[in-house]
Design an enzyme around this catalytic site. Structure first.
Site, mmCIF file in Angstrom:
data_model
loop_
_atom_site.group_PDB
_atom_site.id
_atom_site.type_symbol
_atom_site.label_atom_id
_atom_site.label_comp_id
_atom_site.label_asym_id
_atom_site.label_seq_id
_atom_site.Cartn_x
_atom_site.Cartn_y
_atom_site.Cartn_z
ATOM 1 N N ARG A 270 26.178 44.083 -37.181
ATOM 2 C CA ARG A 270 26.630 43.110 -36.107
ATOM 3 C C ARG A 270 27.676 42.134 -37.226
ATOM 4 N NH1 ARG A 270 22.018 39.483 -33.359
ATOM 5 N NH2 ARG A 270 20.840 41.250 -32.204
ATOM 6 N N ASP B 290 21.768 26.370 -24.596
ATOM 7 C CA ASP B 290 21.710 27.431 -25.831
ATOM 8 C C ASP B 290 22.509 26.905 -27.111
ATOM 9 O OD1 ASP B 290 20.582 30.406 -25.544
ATOM 10 O OD2 ASP B 290 22.055 30.079 -26.963
HETATM 11 C C1 LIG Z 1 16.230 36.540 -25.933
HETATM 12 S S1 LIG Z 1 17.074 35.068 -25.290
HETATM 13 C C2 LIG Z 1 16.065 34.520 -24.153
HETATM 14 C C3 LIG Z 1 16.666 34.058 -22.948
HETATM 15 C C4 LIG Z 1 15.908 33.683 -21.763
HETATM 16 N N1 LIG Z 1 15.192 32.511 -22.066
HETATM 17 C C5 LIG Z 1 15.033 34.674 -21.456
HETATM 18 O O1 LIG Z 1 13.810 34.770 -21.564
HETATM 19 O O2 LIG Z 1 15.335 35.678 -20.631
HETATM 20 C C6 LIG Z 1 16.894 33.665 -26.756
HETATM 21 C C7 LIG Z 1 18.008 32.652 -26.665
HETATM 22 O O3 LIG Z 1 17.624 31.604 -27.520
HETATM 23 C C8 LIG Z 1 18.768 30.971 -28.148
HETATM 24 N N2 LIG Z 1 18.337 30.512 -29.425
HETATM 25 C C9 LIG Z 1 18.014 30.853 -30.476
HETATM 26 N N3 LIG Z 1 17.846 29.962 -31.417
HETATM 27 C C10 LIG Z 1 18.053 28.594 -30.718
HETATM 28 C C11 LIG Z 1 18.049 27.263 -31.204
HETATM 29 N N4 LIG Z 1 17.732 26.769 -32.335
HETATM 30 N N5 LIG Z 1 18.255 26.532 -30.139
HETATM 31 C C12 LIG Z 1 18.686 26.716 -28.881
HETATM 32 N N6 LIG Z 1 18.803 28.045 -28.738
HETATM 33 C C13 LIG Z 1 18.449 29.037 -29.493
HETATM 34 C C14 LIG Z 1 19.645 32.234 -28.442
HETATM 35 O O4 LIG Z 1 21.077 31.976 -28.601
HETATM 36 C C15 LIG Z 1 19.469 33.271 -27.156
HETATM 37 O O5 LIG Z 1 20.469 33.079 -26.256
#
Ligand SMILES: C[S@@+](CC[C@H](N)C(=O)[O-])C[C@H]1O[C@@H](n2cnc3c(N)ncnc32)[C@H](O)[C@@H]1O
Length: 294
Positions: free
Chosen positions: A47, A156
């Site tokens: 990445r 997000d």
């Molecule tokens: C795997 S995705 C989950 C998406 C959705 N909730 C689902 O279950 O399909 C995880 C998301 O969490 C976000 N994320 C990670 N750390 C975070 C933080 N400290 N605050 C807010 N969002 C965060 C990432 O950018 C990512 O888009």
């Protein structure tokens, strides 16, 4: 940054030294709470190589120095975007949407019909499939929803993935998990062969998207009736998760529902004012009723 286009284009994957990997992991943890274990090293390496190529930088050491003196935070935000995992899909973990429809919604509708506003938060909403799935479900269940005050907030940390959520257009593969009746009702055709469908305005209008880091203060003034924070906390350590339970508790209204992802759990829910009510789902309890530890 500092390289010629040819030198970048032909460069093999950067090899990240132990010290550089440590620096990247520390930034991911302090900025976003993300735990990056050694098993993810290969993934991070590819990445970062792609990212350095995109920003025309050929020196990882120089890049890390720039990040550490990043005044306006833009470089760091872009790095966090590179380090997050954004996998999502429509109606992911279908049982939560069934539970929302069958167990949670009847109470919310009653409240909405007596004039209350209803707010649902998709925290860590990635490219938008989660909040749009909630909106489609509400529209499908409530033909008169335009007369009720239902709104969904999607947040997000990753601004780039939020741009995708704003665009609300998806590939045929991404659309495949949408039930066919929902596709018929809530998709419209686009001119883009790569993303031939987008979510219709009626669904998008129910969803507000905002950047928000869960580790930092939350600016929302009113409480939520349900919070979906699914497949986000899995990237955090136990301490960071434990810091979040009281904050989710405070962000929920009475009897509010918290939905977590399939491998996420509150270890002792009753201690933090929640009671389990379904698969990785919890109802807010009044903390006054929680018995203190002996
Ligand atoms: C795997 S995705 C989950 C998406 C959705 N909730 C689902 O279950 O399909 C995880 C998301 O969490 C976000 N994320 C990670 N750390 C975070 C933080 N400290 N605050 C807010 N969002 C965060 C990432 O950018 C990512 O888009």
């Amino acid at each position: 940054m500092n390289a010629t286009p040819q030198s970048i284009a032909t460069r093999p994957a950067a090899t990240i030294s132990d010290a550089q990997f440590k620096t990247l992991s520390e930034i991911a943890f302090s900025e976003a709470g993300l735990m990056i274990s050694d098993s993810k090293r290969q993934m991070i390496q590819s990445r970062i190589t792609r990212h350095l190529r995109d920003i025309r930088c050929d020196d990882l050491e120089h890049y890390l120095r720039e990040i550490q003196s990043d005044k306006d935070g833009n470089l760091t935000r872009d790095l966090i975007s590179v380090l997050t995992t954004n996998v999502s899909s429509f109606f992911r973990e279908r049982h939560h949407f069934d539970m929302l429809r069958d167990d949670v919604l009847p109470g919310l509708v009653k409240r909405a019909r007596s004039g209350h506003k209803i707010r649902i938060w998709s925290a860590g909403c990635s490219s938008g499939q989660e909040p749009y799935s909630i909106a489609m479900l509400l529209l499908n269940c409530l033909p008169d929803i335009q007369n009720l005050d239902f709104k969904i907030l999607g947040t997000d940390i990753d601004r780039k993935i939020l741009d995708r959520a704003h665009r609300a257009s998806y590939s045929p593969d991404e659309m495949a998990s949408l039930p066919s009746d929902m596709s018929r009702k809530y998709l419209i055709s686009t001119q883009d062969p790569k993303a031939p469908y987008e979510i219709s305005g009626v669904v998008r209008n129910m969803v507000t998207l905002r950047p928000l880091n869960l580790l930092r203060p939350w600016p929302m003034k009113s409480t939520f009736d349900a919070i979906f924070c699914r497949n986000v906390l899995i990237y955090f350590d136990a301490e960071t998760q434990n810091d979040l339970w009281p904050r989710f508790h405070a962000a929920l209204g009475d009897q509010g529902t918290l939905f977590l992802g399939h491998s996420e759990r509150i270890q002792s829910p009753e201690k933090v004012g929640f009671s389990p009510c379904g698969v990785t789902t919890y109802t807010k309890q009044n903390l006054g009723k929680v018995r203190p530890e002996p």
